[in-house]
Motif scaffolding. Sequence first.
Motif, PDB file in Angstrom:
ATOM      1  N   VAL A   8       0.856  -1.177   0.000  1.00 48.23           N
ATOM      2  CA  VAL A   8       0.000   0.000   0.000  1.00 48.23           C
ATOM      3  C   VAL A   8       0.894   1.230   0.000  1.00 48.23           C
ATOM      4  O   VAL A   8       1.890   1.288   0.707  1.00 48.23           O
ATOM      5  CB  VAL A   8      -0.904   0.007   1.251  1.00 48.23           C
ATOM      6  CG1 VAL A   8      -1.730   1.271   1.316  1.00 48.23           C
ATOM      7  CG2 VAL A   8      -1.783  -1.224   1.269  1.00 48.23           C
ATOM      8  N   ARG A   9       0.511   2.212  -0.807  1.00 45.26           N
ATOM      9  CA  ARG A   9       1.278   3.457  -0.837  1.00 45.26           C
ATOM     10  C   ARG A   9       0.559   4.526  -0.037  1.00 45.26           C
ATOM     11  O   ARG A   9      -0.661   4.635  -0.078  1.00 45.26           O
ATOM     12  CB  ARG A   9       1.466   3.942  -2.278  1.00 45.26           C
ATOM     13  CG  ARG A   9       2.437   3.077  -3.044  1.00 45.26           C
ATOM     14  CD  ARG A   9       2.856   3.762  -4.317  1.00 45.26           C
ATOM     15  NE  ARG A   9       3.730   2.902  -5.082  1.00 45.26           N
ATOM     16  CZ  ARG A   9       4.082   3.161  -6.324  1.00 45.26           C
ATOM     17  NH1 ARG A   9       3.617   4.228  -6.940  1.00 45.26           N
ATOM     18  NH2 ARG A   9       4.895   2.355  -6.957  1.00 45.26           N
ATOM     19  N   GLU A  36       7.625   1.580   0.566  1.00 43.41           N
ATOM     20  CA  GLU A  36       9.004   1.118   0.644  1.00 43.41           C
ATOM     21  C   GLU A  36       9.499   0.592  -0.698  1.00 43.41           C
ATOM     22  O   GLU A  36      10.698   0.477  -0.907  1.00 43.41           O
ATOM     23  CB  GLU A  36       9.120   0.022   1.707  1.00 43.41           C
ATOM     24  CG  GLU A  36       8.858   0.515   3.105  1.00 43.41           C
ATOM     25  CD  GLU A  36       8.875  -0.603   4.121  1.00 43.41           C
ATOM     26  OE1 GLU A  36       9.298  -1.729   3.784  1.00 43.41           O
ATOM     27  OE2 GLU A  36       8.466  -0.348   5.263  1.00 43.41           O
ATOM     28  N   ARG A  37       8.578   0.269  -1.608  1.00 46.85           N
ATOM     29  CA  ARG A  37       8.958  -0.339  -2.883  1.00 46.85           C
ATOM     30  C   ARG A  37       8.774   0.546  -4.106  1.00 46.85           C
ATOM     31  O   ARG A  37       9.175   0.168  -5.196  1.00 46.85           O
ATOM     32  CB  ARG A  37       8.179  -1.626  -3.090  1.00 46.85           C
ATOM     33  CG  ARG A  37       8.533  -2.659  -2.061  1.00 46.85           C
ATOM     34  CD  ARG A  37       7.885  -3.943  -2.376  1.00 46.85           C
ATOM     35  NE  ARG A  37       8.277  -4.929  -1.405  1.00 46.85           N
ATOM     36  CZ  ARG A  37       8.446  -6.192  -1.669  1.00 46.85           C
ATOM     37  NH1 ARG A  37       8.247  -6.629  -2.888  1.00 46.85           N
ATOM     38  NH2 ARG A  37       8.796  -7.032  -0.733  1.00 46.85           N
ATOM     39  N   GLY A  38       8.146   1.723  -3.947  1.00 41.18           N
ATOM     40  CA  GLY A  38       7.945   2.558  -5.117  1.00 41.18           C
ATOM     41  C   GLY A  38       7.250   3.858  -4.802  1.00 41.18           C
ATOM     42  O   GLY A  38       6.915   4.152  -3.657  1.00 41.18           O
ATOM     43  N   ARG A  97       8.494   5.141  11.623  1.00 41.66           N
ATOM     44  CA  ARG A  97       8.494   4.149  10.546  1.00 41.66           C
ATOM     45  C   ARG A  97       7.711   2.898  10.934  1.00 41.66           C
ATOM     46  O   ARG A  97       6.946   2.363  10.138  1.00 41.66           O
ATOM     47  CB  ARG A  97       9.917   3.761  10.161  1.00 41.66           C
ATOM     48  CG  ARG A  97      10.621   4.830   9.385  1.00 41.66           C
ATOM     49  CD  ARG A  97      11.943   4.332   8.890  1.00 41.66           C
ATOM     50  NE  ARG A  97      12.709   5.441   8.364  1.00 41.66           N
ATOM     51  CZ  ARG A  97      13.989   5.400   8.133  1.00 41.66           C
ATOM     52  NH1 ARG A  97      14.675   4.302   8.373  1.00 41.66           N
ATOM     53  NH2 ARG A  97      14.626   6.439   7.656  1.00 41.66           N
ATOM     54  N   ARG A  98       7.908   2.427  12.157  1.00 35.06           N
ATOM     55  CA  ARG A  98       7.150   1.254  12.622  1.00 35.06           C
ATOM     56  C   ARG A  98       5.660   1.552  12.655  1.00 35.06           C
ATOM     57  O   ARG A  98       4.836   0.724  12.268  1.00 35.06           O
ATOM     58  CB  ARG A  98       7.639   0.811  14.002  1.00 35.06           C
ATOM     59  CG  ARG A  98       8.954   0.062  13.975  1.00 35.06           C
ATOM     60  CD  ARG A  98       9.242  -0.630  15.302  1.00 35.06           C
ATOM     61  NE  ARG A  98       9.214   0.274  16.445  1.00 35.06           N
ATOM     62  CZ  ARG A  98      10.272   0.915  16.933  1.00 35.06           C
ATOM     63  NH1 ARG A  98      11.457   0.773  16.373  1.00 35.06           N
ATOM     64  NH2 ARG A  98      10.152   1.698  17.993  1.00 35.06           N
ATOM     65  N   SER A  99       5.309   2.754  13.113  1.00 31.89           N
ATOM     66  CA  SER A  99       3.904   3.152  13.187  1.00 31.89           C
ATOM     67  C   SER A  99       3.283   3.230  11.789  1.00 31.89           C
ATOM     68  O   SER A  99       2.157   2.774  11.569  1.00 31.89           O
ATOM     69  CB  SER A  99       3.790   4.510  13.891  1.00 31.89           C
ATOM     70  OG  SER A  99       2.473   4.974  13.875  1.00 31.89           O
ATOM     71  N   GLU A 100       4.003   3.817  10.816  1.00 35.65           N
ATOM     72  CA  GLU A 100       3.498   3.905   9.447  1.00 35.65           C
ATOM     73  C   GLU A 100       3.324   2.514   8.836  1.00 35.65           C
ATOM     74  O   GLU A 100       2.339   2.254   8.146  1.00 35.65           O
ATOM     75  CB  GLU A 100       4.446   4.741   8.580  1.00 35.65           C
ATOM     76  CG  GLU A 100       4.411   6.219   8.903  1.00 35.65           C
ATOM     77  CD  GLU A 100       5.453   7.020   8.141  1.00 35.65           C
ATOM     78  OE1 GLU A 100       6.418   6.418   7.611  1.00 35.65           O
ATOM     79  OE2 GLU A 100       5.308   8.250   8.086  1.00 35.65           O
ATOM     80  N   LYS A 101       4.257   1.627   9.104  1.00 37.77           N
ATOM     81  CA  LYS A 101       4.165   0.264   8.583  1.00 37.77           C
ATOM     82  C   LYS A 101       2.952  -0.449   9.179  1.00 37.77           C
ATOM     83  O   LYS A 101       2.192  -1.106   8.470  1.00 37.77           O
ATOM     84  CB  LYS A 101       5.440  -0.513   8.892  1.00 37.77           C
ATOM     85  CG  LYS A 101       5.445  -1.913   8.328  1.00 37.77           C
ATOM     86  CD  LYS A 101       6.757  -2.618   8.605  1.00 37.77           C
ATOM     87  CE  LYS A 101       6.728  -4.032   8.033  1.00 37.77           C
ATOM     88  NZ  LYS A 101       7.962  -4.745   8.310  1.00 37.77           N
ATOM     89  N   LEU A 106      -2.703  -2.500   8.902  1.00 38.05           N
ATOM     90  CA  LEU A 106      -4.074  -2.446   9.392  1.00 38.05           C
ATOM     91  C   LEU A 106      -5.049  -2.026   8.289  1.00 38.05           C
ATOM     92  O   LEU A 106      -6.141  -2.586   8.167  1.00 38.05           O
ATOM     93  CB  LEU A 106      -4.175  -1.507  10.590  1.00 38.05           C
ATOM     94  CG  LEU A 106      -3.514  -2.001  11.876  1.00 38.05           C
ATOM     95  CD1 LEU A 106      -3.485  -0.894  12.921  1.00 38.05           C
ATOM     96  CD2 LEU A 106      -4.224  -3.223  12.410  1.00 38.05           C
ATOM     97  N   GLU A 107      -4.661  -1.031   7.472  1.00 36.76           N
ATOM     98  CA  GLU A 107      -5.520  -0.610   6.362  1.00 36.76           C
ATOM     99  C   GLU A 107      -5.736  -1.752   5.378  1.00 36.76           C
ATOM    100  O   GLU A 107      -6.842  -1.963   4.890  1.00 36.76           O
ATOM    101  CB  GLU A 107      -4.906   0.596   5.642  1.00 36.76           C
ATOM    102  CG  GLU A 107      -5.001   1.874   6.422  1.00 36.76           C
ATOM    103  CD  GLU A 107      -4.246   3.020   5.764  1.00 36.76           C
ATOM    104  OE1 GLU A 107      -3.334   2.769   4.935  1.00 36.76           O
ATOM    105  OE2 GLU A 107      -4.570   4.181   6.076  1.00 36.76           O
TER     106      GLU A 107
END
Length: 117
Positions: A8-9, A36-38, A97-101, A106-107
């Motif tokens: 997810v972006r 993290e990938r794009g 970063r952990r919180s965003e991940k 969760l989304e």
Amino acid sequence: MQDRRQNVRDKVLLGGVAEIREIGSTVDCVVRNFSERGACVEFNAEANLPEEISLTIKRKGRSYLARMIWRHANRVGLAFQAMVTDAPVDDLDARLRRSEKKKRELERRINELLGEG
């Protein structure tokens, strides 16, 4: 258009610089979404970009070697091949970063439960 991304972006609005290594040129851009990938990146005009560029996002303190996956007018979709630089991580940055991940996870799970993913 079907979304085939594995991650997810997050919607963002960050300044960036695309470097075209072959000719040593840079082009300013705006990062519209990021994972993290794009990323989806927007340019002022239809820039003549090669398949591979280096994208620097100063606010994140990172640079990525990226490959262009798609193009539509002045927007391009990039897949990150490698992180070239990374800013020093302090405790607050690591927690963010952990919180965003976790938020993305969760989304994704909510969308699965609602039958949207």
